[in-house]
Design a protein around this motif. Structure first.
Motif, short mmCIF file in Angstrom:
data_model
loop_
_atom_site.label_atom_id
_atom_site.label_comp_id
_atom_site.label_asym_id
_atom_site.label_seq_id
_atom_site.Cartn_x
_atom_site.Cartn_y
_atom_site.Cartn_z
N ILE A 75 11.48 3.01 1.82
CA ILE A 75 10.09 2.97 2.29
C ILE A 75 9.15 2.10 2.24
O ILE A 75 8.57 1.63 0.83
CB ILE A 75 9.73 4.31 2.33
CG1 ILE A 75 10.54 5.35 3.16
CG2 ILE A 75 8.20 4.85 3.18
CD1 ILE A 75 10.19 6.50 3.67
N PHE A 76 9.12 1.08 2.90
CA PHE A 76 7.64 0.17 2.16
C PHE A 76 6.29 1.20 2.93
O PHE A 76 6.48 1.66 3.30
CB PHE A 76 6.85 -1.58 3.09
CG PHE A 76 7.68 -2.04 2.95
CD1 PHE A 76 8.05 -2.45 1.33
CD2 PHE A 76 8.61 -3.12 3.38
CE1 PHE A 76 9.02 -3.62 0.72
CE2 PHE A 76 9.87 -3.92 3.04
CZ PHE A 76 9.81 -4.29 1.74
N LEU A 77 4.95 1.07 1.58
CA LEU A 77 4.55 1.72 1.85
C LEU A 77 3.06 1.01 1.43
O LEU A 77 3.14 -0.15 0.35
CB LEU A 77 3.84 2.62 0.67
CG LEU A 77 2.57 3.58 0.29
CD1 LEU A 77 2.94 4.34 1.22
CD2 LEU A 77 2.92 4.42 -0.20
N THR A 78 2.14 -0.12 2.20
CA THR A 78 1.51 -1.29 1.52
C THR A 78 -0.08 -1.55 2.89
O THR A 78 -0.11 -0.70 3.78
CB THR A 78 2.09 -1.76 2.19
OG1 THR A 78 1.17 -3.44 1.77
CG2 THR A 78 2.17 -2.44 3.44
N ALA A 79 -1.16 -1.58 2.58
CA ALA A 79 -1.59 -2.59 3.39
C ALA A 79 -1.72 -3.52 3.91
O ALA A 79 -2.52 -3.64 5.42
CB ALA A 79 -3.18 -2.73 2.15
N LYS A 80 -0.66 -3.76 3.57
CA LYS A 80 0.29 -4.87 4.99
C LYS A 80 0.00 -4.36 6.15
O LYS A 80 1.40 -4.01 6.13
CB LYS A 80 0.48 -6.35 4.07
CG LYS A 80 0.23 -6.51 3.19
CD LYS A 80 1.34 -7.69 2.71
CE LYS A 80 1.63 -8.60 3.20
NZ LYS A 80 1.00 -9.70 2.98
N GLY A 81 -0.38 -4.22 7.82
CA GLY A 81 -0.41 -3.49 8.48
C GLY A 81 -0.23 -4.26 9.55
O GLY A 81 -0.28 -3.52 10.50
#
Length: 219
Positions: A75-81
């Protein structure tokens, strides 16, 4: 026990996730950058990797290329939305993509969903006098099967997985009915009433003023 590798360089976010995983009964390991994560994956088997994209040493996309052939859910968890970022991550083989900031309840629900997809989730859940078999979707109470509708079952499951936590009506509705909450909670409230009656849990499923509901259990 389910073990999840958290790859996140922001310590405050990592600590929040770790606390959530401990509460949900998951074991966890932690890497602060992509190189540490690659070293850990090389010597240990994980059930899932929670992966930030913007990491020191090796970024999340590069690390994903290493993980993908191993068949470990990610699961990617990121601020790049942006949509393009999400599409890129999913096309690389990620199972889900969560944008920061996020609610810990949402993260746990997404993790649980991915683990179930890979048949890695917990199959038996316990709360007070109730046992839920998530494989057969059977609910037993003191040795007797309790017949629930599909939505009653999903609602109970979410309450049990988040026991002793106050849950907003909006969160409960959107997780169980998979629809946007419009402010009308009558459907949810009716299902809560039915669960209380069927399980004799009037003193366990409590209303939290101006928030929603909480399942209070000691076990």
């Amino acid at each position: 026990m389910i073990t999840i590798l958290i790859v996140e360089d922001e310590s405050a976010i990592a600590e929040l996730i770790q606390a959530g995983f401990e509460k949900a009964g998951y074991a966890w390991d932690y890497a602060a950058d992509g190189k540490q994560a690659a070293d850990k994956i090389e010597v240990r088997t994980y059930d899932l990797v929670l992966l930030d994209i913007m990491l020191p040493e090796i970024d999340g996309y590069e690390l994903m290329e290493y993980i993908e052939p191993l068949g470990i859910p990610v699961i990617f968890l990121t601020a790049k939305g942006t949509t393009s970022d999400k599409v890129k991550g999913l096309r690389m083989g990620a199972d889900d993509y969560i944008v920061k900031p996020f609610e810990i309840d949402e993260l746990l629900a997404r993790v649980d969903s991915v683990l179930r997809r890979y048949n890695k989730g917990q199959t038996l859940l316990y709360a007070a006098d109730v046992v839920i078999d998530t494989q057969s979707r059977r609910v037993m109470q003191n040795g007797q099967e309790i017949m629930l509708t599909p939505k009653e079952y999903e609602l109970l499951l979410f309450l049990v997985r988040n026991k002793n936590s106050a849950l907003y009506r909006e969160t409960l509705f959107e997780r169980v009915w998979m629809e946007d909450f419009t402010g009308d909670s009558r459907t949810l409230d009716l299902h809560i009433q039915r669960l209380r009656k069927k399980l004799n849990w009037k003193d366990r499923i409590k209303t939290v003023y101006k928030i929603g509901y909480i399942l209070e259990v000691s076990t």
